[in-house]
Motif scaffolding. Sequence first.
Motif, mmCIF file in Angstrom:
data_model
loop_
_atom_site.group_PDB
_atom_site.id
_atom_site.type_symbol
_atom_site.label_atom_id
_atom_site.label_comp_id
_atom_site.label_asym_id
_atom_site.label_seq_id
_atom_site.Cartn_x
_atom_site.Cartn_y
_atom_site.Cartn_z
ATOM 1 N N ILE A 245 0.845 -1.208 0.000
ATOM 2 C CA ILE A 245 0.000 0.000 0.000
ATOM 3 C C ILE A 245 0.878 1.255 0.000
ATOM 4 C CG2 ILE A 245 -1.866 1.239 1.152
ATOM 5 C CD1 ILE A 245 -2.612 -1.430 2.518
ATOM 6 N N GLU A 246 1.959 1.226 0.776
ATOM 7 C CA GLU A 246 2.896 2.361 0.797
ATOM 8 C C GLU A 246 3.457 2.621 -0.596
ATOM 9 O OE1 GLU A 246 5.886 1.459 3.656
ATOM 10 O OE2 GLU A 246 4.583 1.808 5.395
ATOM 11 N N ALA A 247 3.809 1.550 -1.309
ATOM 12 C CA ALA A 247 4.362 1.687 -2.664
ATOM 13 C C ALA A 247 3.335 2.306 -3.611
ATOM 14 C CB ALA A 247 4.815 0.323 -3.183
ATOM 15 N N ILE A 248 2.056 1.934 -3.459
ATOM 16 C CA ILE A 248 0.997 2.479 -4.313
ATOM 17 C C ILE A 248 0.812 3.972 -4.043
ATOM 18 C CG2 ILE A 248 -1.497 2.442 -4.762
ATOM 19 C CD1 ILE A 248 -1.376 -0.605 -4.203
ATOM 20 N N ILE A 249 0.829 4.354 -2.776
ATOM 21 C CA ILE A 249 0.678 5.766 -2.414
ATOM 22 C C ILE A 249 1.815 6.595 -3.005
ATOM 23 C CG2 ILE A 249 0.648 7.402 -0.483
ATOM 24 C CD1 ILE A 249 -0.788 5.163 1.139
ATOM 25 N N LYS A 250 3.039 6.039 -3.002
ATOM 26 C CA LYS A 250 4.186 6.718 -3.617
ATOM 27 C C LYS A 250 3.987 6.843 -5.125
ATOM 28 C CE LYS A 250 7.554 5.310 -0.125
ATOM 29 N NZ LYS A 250 8.709 4.422 0.180
ATOM 30 N N LYS A 251 3.419 5.805 -5.747
ATOM 31 C CA LYS A 251 3.171 5.836 -7.197
ATOM 32 C C LYS A 251 2.171 6.935 -7.554
ATOM 33 C CE LYS A 251 3.986 0.859 -7.910
ATOM 34 N NZ LYS A 251 5.262 0.966 -8.620
ATOM 35 N N LEU A 252 1.234 7.217 -6.649
ATOM 36 C CA LEU A 252 0.271 8.294 -6.893
ATOM 37 C C LEU A 252 0.958 9.652 -6.986
ATOM 38 C CD1 LEU A 252 -2.667 7.136 -4.615
ATOM 39 C CD2 LEU A 252 -2.824 7.619 -7.064
ATOM 40 N N TYR A 253 2.010 9.826 -6.207
ATOM 41 C CA TYR A 253 2.787 11.066 -6.290
ATOM 42 C C TYR A 253 3.403 11.205 -7.683
ATOM 43 C CZ TYR A 253 6.947 14.012 -5.986
ATOM 44 O OH TYR A 253 7.912 14.960 -6.235
ATOM 45 N N PHE A 254 3.959 10.119 -8.185
ATOM 46 C CA PHE A 254 4.590 10.165 -9.512
ATOM 47 C C PHE A 254 3.540 10.310 -10.619
ATOM 48 C CE2 PHE A 254 7.910 7.998 -6.990
ATOM 49 C CZ PHE A 254 8.965 8.872 -7.251
ATOM 50 N N LEU A 255 2.348 9.735 -10.398
ATOM 51 C CA LEU A 255 1.250 9.921 -11.356
ATOM 52 C C LEU A 255 0.884 11.392 -11.450
ATOM 53 C CD1 LEU A 255 -1.221 9.056 -13.090
ATOM 54 C CD2 LEU A 255 -2.444 8.640 -10.936
ATOM 55 N N ASP A 256 0.722 12.033 -10.300
ATOM 56 C CA ASP A 256 0.370 13.450 -10.250
ATOM 57 C C ASP A 256 1.449 14.291 -10.934
ATOM 58 O OD1 ASP A 256 -1.287 15.640 -9.327
ATOM 59 O OD2 ASP A 256 0.290 16.070 -7.891
ATOM 60 N N ARG A 257 2.710 13.994 -10.638
ATOM 61 C CA ARG A 257 3.807 14.772 -11.222
ATOM 62 C C ARG A 257 3.897 14.566 -12.731
ATOM 63 N NH1 ARG A 257 9.976 14.106 -9.135
ATOM 64 N NH2 ARG A 257 9.870 12.272 -10.470
ATOM 65 N N ALA A 258 3.658 13.333 -13.181
ATOM 66 C CA ALA A 258 3.739 13.036 -14.612
ATOM 67 C C ALA A 258 2.732 13.847 -15.417
ATOM 68 C CB ALA A 258 3.522 11.539 -14.843
ATOM 69 N N VAL A 259 1.508 13.954 -14.898
ATOM 70 C CA VAL A 259 0.465 14.721 -15.603
ATOM 71 C C VAL A 259 0.771 16.206 -15.562
ATOM 72 C CG1 VAL A 259 -1.975 15.360 -15.575
ATOM 73 C CG2 VAL A 259 -1.316 12.981 -15.242
ATOM 74 N N LYS A 260 1.245 16.695 -14.406
ATOM 75 C CA LYS A 260 1.552 18.119 -14.271
ATOM 76 C C LYS A 260 2.720 18.558 -15.146
ATOM 77 C CE LYS A 260 -0.373 18.850 -9.662
ATOM 78 N NZ LYS A 260 -0.097 19.073 -8.223
ATOM 79 N N THR A 261 3.568 17.603 -15.540
ATOM 80 C CA THR A 261 4.709 17.930 -16.406
ATOM 81 C C THR A 261 4.423 17.617 -17.870
ATOM 82 O OG1 THR A 261 5.711 15.781 -15.859
ATOM 83 C CG2 THR A 261 6.435 17.700 -14.582
ATOM 84 N N GLY A 262 3.149 17.432 -18.197
ATOM 85 C CA GLY A 262 2.781 17.308 -19.604
ATOM 86 C C GLY A 262 2.286 15.956 -20.052
ATOM 87 N N GLY A 263 2.214 14.992 -19.159
ATOM 88 C CA GLY A 263 1.737 13.668 -19.545
ATOM 89 C C GLY A 263 0.253 13.662 -19.875
ATOM 90 N N VAL A 264 -0.158 12.744 -20.752
ATOM 91 C CA VAL A 264 -1.572 12.606 -21.119
ATOM 92 C C VAL A 264 -2.286 11.854 -19.997
ATOM 93 C CG1 VAL A 264 -3.201 11.654 -22.796
ATOM 94 C CG2 VAL A 264 -1.000 12.587 -23.563
ATOM 95 N N VAL A 265 -3.380 12.418 -19.494
ATOM 96 C CA VAL A 265 -4.055 11.875 -18.314
ATOM 97 C C VAL A 265 -4.430 10.411 -18.506
ATOM 98 C CG1 VAL A 265 -6.066 12.056 -16.811
ATOM 99 C CG2 VAL A 265 -4.937 14.127 -17.618
ATOM 100 N N ASP A 266 -5.091 10.078 -19.626
ATOM 101 C CA ASP A 266 -5.529 8.695 -19.858
ATOM 102 C C ASP A 266 -4.352 7.729 -19.841
ATOM 103 O OD1 ASP A 266 -7.850 10.073 -20.289
ATOM 104 O OD2 ASP A 266 -8.406 9.012 -22.108
ATOM 105 N N VAL A 267 -3.292 8.108 -20.516
ATOM 106 C CA VAL A 267 -2.117 7.234 -20.636
ATOM 107 C C VAL A 267 -1.460 7.027 -19.273
ATOM 108 C CG1 VAL A 267 0.188 6.983 -21.638
ATOM 109 C CG2 VAL A 267 -1.697 7.883 -23.035
ATOM 110 N N GLU A 268 -1.265 8.115 -18.530
ATOM 111 C CA GLU A 268 -0.599 8.020 -17.230
ATOM 112 C C GLU A 268 -1.447 7.235 -16.235
ATOM 113 O OE1 GLU A 268 2.377 8.797 -16.866
ATOM 114 O OE2 GLU A 268 2.715 10.031 -18.639
ATOM 115 N N LEU A 269 -2.756 7.385 -16.318
ATOM 116 C CA LEU A 269 -3.637 6.656 -15.414
ATOM 117 C C LEU A 269 -3.614 5.163 -15.719
ATOM 118 C CD1 LEU A 269 -5.508 7.149 -13.044
ATOM 119 C CD2 LEU A 269 -7.367 7.601 -14.655
ATOM 120 N N LEU A 270 -3.602 4.820 -16.994
ATOM 121 C CA LEU A 270 -3.498 3.409 -17.383
ATOM 122 C C LEU A 270 -2.175 2.806 -16.918
ATOM 123 C CD1 LEU A 270 -5.003 3.572 -20.990
ATOM 124 C CD2 LEU A 270 -5.936 2.250 -19.082
#
Length: 308
Positions: free
Chosen positions: A276-301
């Motif tokens: 669960i800790e690892a998943i919560i950390k991955k959410l941080y990277f998901l948020d950062r990826a989208v904020k730096t220009g990533g496509v929401v659908d792709v990053e969420l998948l």
Amino acid sequence: MPIINLFGNSDLMKEKYVESLKERVKSEYIRIYPGYDISVVIEKLSNLGLFSENVIVDIIDFDKFKTSERKKILELNVSDKDFLILRTQNKIKGLKVEEFKLPNVWEEEKWKKLISKFLVDEGLKNDEDLINLLFENVGPNEYAIYNEIKKLKVFGKDLSIELAKDLIHKYTTSKLDDFCFMISEKRMEVFKCVKEITKDYEFPIIVYSLSNHFISLYKLAIYANGKVRFSWPEISKISRELKVSSSKIARFVGFKFKNQRFEPVNHLITYGLDKIEAIIKKLYFLDRAVKTGGVVDVELLNFIKEVW
């Protein structure tokens, strides 16, 4: 009266400010939107006759008017008996200002304070259980919260928590909440829902919901300390102590209700604390990826595949 700038992202609180002003002043009221002829504004505030009534001119989305129009309006010499309201997202320097800013979607305690204020404003009891119930079911949505409170107000002194539970519409137990469980329960249909979810909800709300989902699971895993089976009274107790809805706790631990259409998954068997800790950390990277220009659908998948 000088020009008043109502700025910030809370449209509801700006509206309540103007409604309060209208009640106090009892004057002619004119509401102007982008695309309207601003000569109406200029005429009302500049060419009043000796016996003209005072006026409130309320300009919605002032920052969306043309630059030339904004310049003309800001140059107006507004008399002491009139009001010119400029509603904007950002502050206009040099004007009298009132800020109406909503909490960020993840700032739960600030949202609860706002709910408390709305309850008091509407003459309802400032009850902690009711505040929690509203936030749990409605989420960080000012108009939805306010509409639910207006609905509850009809019952006045007869309102109880039990009645409120039946009356309040469950916004947050909708497809977004189910989407989070699709991910944590590893249901394949989640991949078909990604496009619909990103279309219906803004990305910060999706990330907030996912974070809240897995943080709630993390708190439960710590609380359970190896236990994987719970009775309903135990689930109710956990719900109160962890401040997580009983329906969510029940689904996390695989509690099956009568007539339930799907087989629940016991998350306490599937997920350890490290995972669960690892998943919560991955959410941080998901948020950062989208904020730096990533496509929401792709990053969420990508996030879902990493979780699995």
